[in-house]
Design an enzyme around this catalytic site. Structure first.
Site, PDB file in Angstrom:
ATOM      1  N   CYS A  59       6.021   1.811   4.660  1.00 29.23           N
ATOM      2  CA  CYS A  59       4.873   1.825   3.482  1.00 29.23           C
ATOM      3  C   CYS A  59       3.559   2.518   3.716  1.00 29.23           C
ATOM      4  CB  CYS A  59       4.499   0.224   3.526  1.00 29.23           C
ATOM      5  SG  CYS A  59       3.429  -0.134   1.935  1.00 29.23           S
ATOM      6  N   GLU A 106      11.809  -4.130   7.201  1.00 27.57           N
ATOM      7  CA  GLU A 106      11.503  -5.299   8.299  1.00 27.57           C
ATOM      8  C   GLU A 106      11.782  -6.735   7.629  1.00 27.57           C
ATOM      9  OE1 GLU A 106       7.381  -4.511   7.030  1.00 27.57           O
ATOM     10  OE2 GLU A 106       9.262  -3.578   7.237  1.00 27.57           O
ATOM     11  N   HIS A 139       9.560  -1.941   2.833  1.00 28.85           N
ATOM     12  CA  HIS A 139       9.504  -2.730   4.262  1.00 28.85           C
ATOM     13  C   HIS A 139      10.773  -3.266   4.473  1.00 28.85           C
ATOM     14  CE1 HIS A 139       4.937  -3.059   4.420  1.00 28.85           C
ATOM     15  NE2 HIS A 139       5.255  -3.018   2.973  1.00 28.85           N
TER      16      HIS A 139
END
Length: 545
Positions: free
Chosen positions: A374, A502, A500
């Site tokens: 990001c 994650e 993102h």
């Protein structure tokens, strides 16, 4: 349909979210369909505008919901996808009730906590149960019993049990160990359960948090004063990794108790056996520096922590995270000298950005494996513009509106947007990956869907210039307009993503870019040590598939 309500007492921070997630994992691994609701008693509508130092990470869902980090735990442990409706806040409830009153839905009645607020809470819970089609819905109540903010929610849950009879109450408490003999004290648990019973709720299970396993004497004493059978007192002692908690709870007899309370046949299959073994006994280790501005509170980056834990569980390569304050890196890159890899996570605001740019430059010039996420992706673009293209002062208009070289600029649809909450480019978006690129090799796919949370993008005016300098934007959005991945052809260790990754990492399916970073970190580590381990990471990768 059954409900399991998890409340907490004595103090906050006992791990209600992890315990709730672990119950869900046990049920899911037993073939039972589950969903989960997090009740947050704050008046904020959602977590989107909250300071990470106060509340930890803002977790983003597929539908763009900006929610409490506990929903990230639910998704990871239960391997499910949730929506914004799975996070109920005081702000959402009161706003809905006030809007109904303004609309005339209450036909002139005096609008009160009971029944109007409590009815709205129950409606939202039942709606999640209906739309999810779950056999069991877990409900975690934020805060501790006795907090004034949570009283309407506890009353609504008391009513829910009265009306449906299919509600199990689990209470998480603290059993401190005091003095030279480390005697286990039950009084805090007794008082916490007493407070719960005073509002009409009798717990069916008590999860007792302590450093060491509860003695049978301690369990018997808690049972005596709380009217919870001894088999319902579950000892939850400290574990080295949260993914070991479900098996601990199974060993404590939780399945027997839940089977009786839910009237279900629960047969736990434990899909995490080899995963847990890799966590307990890793075969190698690497150091990854997370360079951010909220590093004093690790929960601000909890999804990155968990993504690396997922990599460990699948490969046996442990990740030791170096938490580096980005403001310190600006003038002293030596703090990165021991890192085998560098990760720049997402974030907002000017503070610490120059340190992140310096860390990115350090990685590029020293061959240290790099992953930008990001803002980390945007920082990588700025670093390339400044130190490869020679565009001195290149920046994002987020940090310098008058920069001569605005290589990162605000999204066109964000211009003129005044409200901060829920207005970014949010949620799952289609990402199209170009063939023959590092990104395509990492993902093994032409199209992926990843979660986003940003207002700024790579300025299209600089794309050709950056690519002619030896870099490549290897993925775009569906229209081919927005850049999604940056890499450096010929360099396996440099990659940055606008999305993102994650947020979608799971224990048995780790984020592919985090996995790749750890593989590259291992190669870098052993190359730096003068060893030839070129094939080691490839073997680790194949084990992680």
């Amino acid at each position: 349909m059954q409900y399991i309500v998890v409340t907490g007492g004595v103090i906050s921070g006992l791990g209600k979210g992890t315990i709730t997630s672990s119950i869900g994992h046990i049920l899911k691994d037993s073939g039972i369909k589950v969903s989960a609701v997090k009740i947050d008693p704050y008046i904020n509508y959602d977590a989107g505008t909250m300071n990470p130092y106060q509340h930890g990470e803002v977790f983003v869902l597929d539908d763009g919901g900006e929610v409490d980090l506990d929903l990230g735990n639910y998704e990871r442990f239960m391997n499910i996808n949730l929506s914004r409706d799975n996070n109920i806040t005081t702000g959402k409830v009161y706003l809905e009730v006030i809007q109904k009153e303004r609309h005339g839905d209450y036909l002139g009645k005096t609008v009160q906590i009971i029944p109007h607020i409590t009815d709205e809470i129950k409606r939202r819970i039942r709606e999640v149960a209906r739309t999810s089609g779950a056999d069991v819905v877990l409900i975690e109540v934020g805060g501790t019993v006795g907090d004034i903010e949570s009283m309407p929610f506890l009353e609504a849950l008391r009513q829910l049990k009265r009306e449906e009879q299919n509600v199990v109450f689990a209470h998480v408490t603290l059993v401190p160990e005091i003095g030279p003999t480390m005697e286990q004290k039950t009084k805090p648990t007794q008082h916490s359960v007493k407070a719960l019973r005073e509002i009409g709720i009798q717990p069916d299970i008590i999860f007792a948090r302590s450093k060491q396993k509860l003695t049978e004497e301690t369990k018997s004493r808690i049972s005596l004063f709380t009217d919870v059978p001894v088999e319902g007192i579950i000892s939850v002692s400290d574990v080295e990794n949260v993914y070991l908690l479900p098996q601990m709870m199974v060993n404590e007899g939780l399945i027997t108790r839940l089977s009786k309370l839910l009237n279900m046949n629960i047969e736990y299959r434990d899909s995490w056996t080899s995963y847990a073994e890799n966590i307990r006994h890793p075969r190698d280790r690497v150091k990854v520096a997370i360079v951010g501005k909220y590093v004093d509170l690790h929960d601000a980056y909890i999804s990155h922590k968990e993504a690396f834990s997922h990599v460990t569980g699948n490969t046996g390569i442990a990740v030791d995270i170096m938490w580096i304050d980005s403001e310190k890196v600006k003038n002293d890159q030596s703090v990165l000298s021991e890192a085998d890899a560098i990760l720049i996570p997402g974030g907002f605001g000017y503070r610490g950005v120059e340190g992140k740019i310096a860390a990115t430059r350090y990685a590029m010039e020293n061959g240290v494996p790099f992953l930008g996420i990001c803002l980390g992706f945007q920082v990588a673009v700025i670093a390339v513009a400044r130190y490869v293209l020679g565009l001195d002062g290149a920046n994002s208009t987020e940090f310098d509106e008058k920069t001569k070289y605005p290589v990162v600029d605000i999204l066109p649809e964000q211009r003129g947007v005044k409200d901060m909450g829920g207005t970014m480019r949010l949620g799952s978006k289609k990402v199209v990956i170009k063939k023959g690129t590092l990104a395509h090799r990492i993902y093994g796919a032409d199209v992926i869907y990843e979660r986003h949370r940003h207002r700024y993008e790579v300025n299209p005016d600089y794309i050709d210039m950056i690519e002619k300098a030896g870099f490549k934007f290897s993925a775009t959005d569906e229209e081919g307009i927005r850049m999604e991945i940056l890499e450096r052809p010929g360099d396996e260790s440099f990659i940055a993503t606008q999305y993102h990754s994650e947020f979608k990492s799971r224990p048995l399916d780790p984020s592919k870019v985090h996995l790749h970073l750890v593989e590259q970190a291992l190669i870098f580590k052993h190359r730096r040590m003068g060893e030839n381990h070129e094939g080691y990471a490839t073997a680790a990768s194949s084990q992680g598939q």
